[in-house]
Motif scaffolding. Structure first.
Motif, PDB file in Angstrom:
ATOM      1  N   UNK A   1      -1.022   3.438   5.618  1.00 31.36           N
ATOM      2  CA  UNK A   1      -1.194   2.746   6.904  1.00 31.36           C
ATOM      3  C   UNK A   1      -1.632   1.289   6.706  1.00 31.36           C
ATOM      4  N   UNK A   2      -2.288   0.995   5.583  1.00 30.52           N
ATOM      5  CA  UNK A   2      -2.791  -0.362   5.353  1.00 30.52           C
ATOM      6  C   UNK A   2      -1.652  -1.379   5.227  1.00 30.52           C
ATOM      7  N   UNK A   3      -0.473  -0.894   4.881  1.00 28.97           N
ATOM      8  CA  UNK A   3       0.671  -1.793   4.689  1.00 28.97           C
ATOM      9  C   UNK A   3       1.018  -2.545   5.972  1.00 28.97           C
ATOM     10  N   UNK A   4       0.708  -1.948   7.119  1.00 26.28           N
ATOM     11  CA  UNK A   4       1.115  -2.581   8.382  1.00 26.28           C
ATOM     12  C   UNK A   4      -0.034  -3.370   9.036  1.00 26.28           C
ATOM     13  N   UNK A   5      -1.194  -3.425   8.391  1.00 26.77           N
ATOM     14  CA  UNK A   5      -2.311  -4.166   8.983  1.00 26.77           C
ATOM     15  C   UNK A   5      -2.029  -5.662   9.030  1.00 26.77           C
TER      16      UNK A   5
ATOM     17  N   UNK B   1       0.809  -1.229   0.000  1.00 25.86           N
ATOM     18  CA  UNK B   1       0.000   0.000   0.000  1.00 25.86           C
ATOM     19  C   UNK B   1       0.837   1.271   0.000  1.00 25.86           C
ATOM     20  N   UNK B   2       1.914   1.265   0.771  1.00 25.49           N
ATOM     21  CA  UNK B   2       2.707   2.492   0.892  1.00 25.49           C
ATOM     22  C   UNK B   2       3.308   2.866  -0.460  1.00 25.49           C
ATOM     23  N   UNK B   3       3.891   1.870  -1.141  1.00 28.35           N
ATOM     24  CA  UNK B   3       4.511   2.140  -2.437  1.00 28.35           C
ATOM     25  C   UNK B   3       3.450   2.510  -3.469  1.00 28.35           C
ATOM     26  N   UNK B   4       2.293   1.873  -3.381  1.00 28.44           N
ATOM     27  CA  UNK B   4       1.208   2.163  -4.328  1.00 28.44           C
ATOM     28  C   UNK B   4       0.735   3.604  -4.144  1.00 28.44           C
ATOM     29  N   UNK B   5       0.523   3.993  -2.877  1.00 29.32           N
ATOM     30  CA  UNK B   5       0.065   5.362  -2.596  1.00 29.32           C
ATOM     31  C   UNK B   5       1.076   6.370  -3.116  1.00 29.32           C
ATOM     32  N   UNK B   6       2.330   6.106  -2.844  1.00 23.16           N
ATOM     33  CA  UNK B   6       3.375   7.050  -3.271  1.00 23.16           C
ATOM     34  C   UNK B   6       3.389   7.202  -4.793  1.00 23.16           C
TER      35      UNK B   6
END
Ligand code: SAH
Length: 246
Positions: free
Chosen positions: A214-218, A173-178
């Motif tokens: 934040x979803x990356x750490x769920x 998610x983090x890389x996708x968002x970025x």
């Protein structure tokens, strides 16, 4: 020699397989199934030899080439072989590699479609992928690139789509968002994540693109899908309202 049936198991719920798929399972001599296939579905084929070719559960992943070989071996040994794959076999299911391997070995294959995760997630959320005047196209994409493959430019089509569905993406998610923010997508673009679509323990979260990292750490317990677009704006508004009340 057997005809191999590549069957879509659907998103998880045992009654979301097609009637045709279920009948073929009931008659199968051998069933090779994926990690995404729920155990309840295997209750349709107690008579069959069950071969787990799941890539998730095996510690060292069962390489695709090895799966192809097991499929060919099974087809030479048993008259009715089923290859059971999560969702629809023709979408992010590596069906083509298996079909090519079977064809090369001179084995006939038939495909039975299944309900893909995007459709089950939309049903769970109660939100249409298309919407008059708002969303006239839908993109099925993945940001995941396999080992040794060329990097794919998934960003441009996602930016251009009215509704985009990303398979296999939540961990990234983090890389996708970025990448999407850098590509110019608005930070308040609505996103819906659905985990375990069609199953009793299914969960949903609405958020903005800015909140997506934040979803990356769920700690997710099942497969999850990421959906992006204006059709999720009301779901986002509901979440924000709930947060304001809490
Ligand atoms: N062929 C499958 C997709 C296989 S790729 C299909 O048509 O659905 C695996 C990805 O599918 C997962 O990483 C996840 O993004 C998605 N997925 C599969 N089952 C799901 C489910 N029940 N709920 C949410 N996402 C799911």
């Amino acid at each position: 020699m057997a005809t191999v049936h590549l069957i879509g198991a659907g998103p998880g719920a045992a009654d979301l397989i097609t009637v045709r798929g279920m009948r073929l399972l009931q008659q199968a001599d051998a069933v090779l199934y994926d990690a995404l296939v729920q155990p309840e579905m295997l209750a349709y084929c107690p008579q069959a030899v069950l071969i787990d070719v799941g890539k998730r559960c095996a510690k060292a992943s069962t390489a695709q080439r090895f799966i192809n070989k097991m499929l060919i071996d099974a087809a030479r040994k048993y008259p009715r072989v089923v290859r059971l794959k999560g969702g629809d076999p023709m979408l992010f299911g590596r069906a083509q590699e298996e079909l090519d391997a079977l064809a090369e070995a001179g084995i006939t294959a038939e495909i039975v479609p299944g309900i893909t995760a995007a459709l089950a997630a939309s049903a769970d959320a109660g939100i249409s992928l298309t919407s008059r005047g708002l969303a006239r196209n839908v993109l099925f994409a993945t940001a995941r690139v396999g080992e040794g493959e060329h990097a794919s430019d998934w960003v441009k089509p996602v930016l251009a789509a009215d509704t985009a569905v990303l398979y296999m993406g939540v961990k990234q998610s983090a890389a996708i968002a970025q990448a999407l923010l850098e590509g110019g997508m608005a930070s308040n673009t609505p996103i819906l994540i659905v985990e375990n679509a069609s199953l009793p323990n299914s969960r949903e979260w609405a958020m903005t693109l800015a909140e997506l990292p934040q979803a990356a750490s769920w700690e997710l317990v099942g497969p999850a899908i990421l959906m992006i677009g204006e059709v999720y704006r009301p779901a986002l508004a509901q979440t924000e309202q709930r947060r304001a009340v809490a």
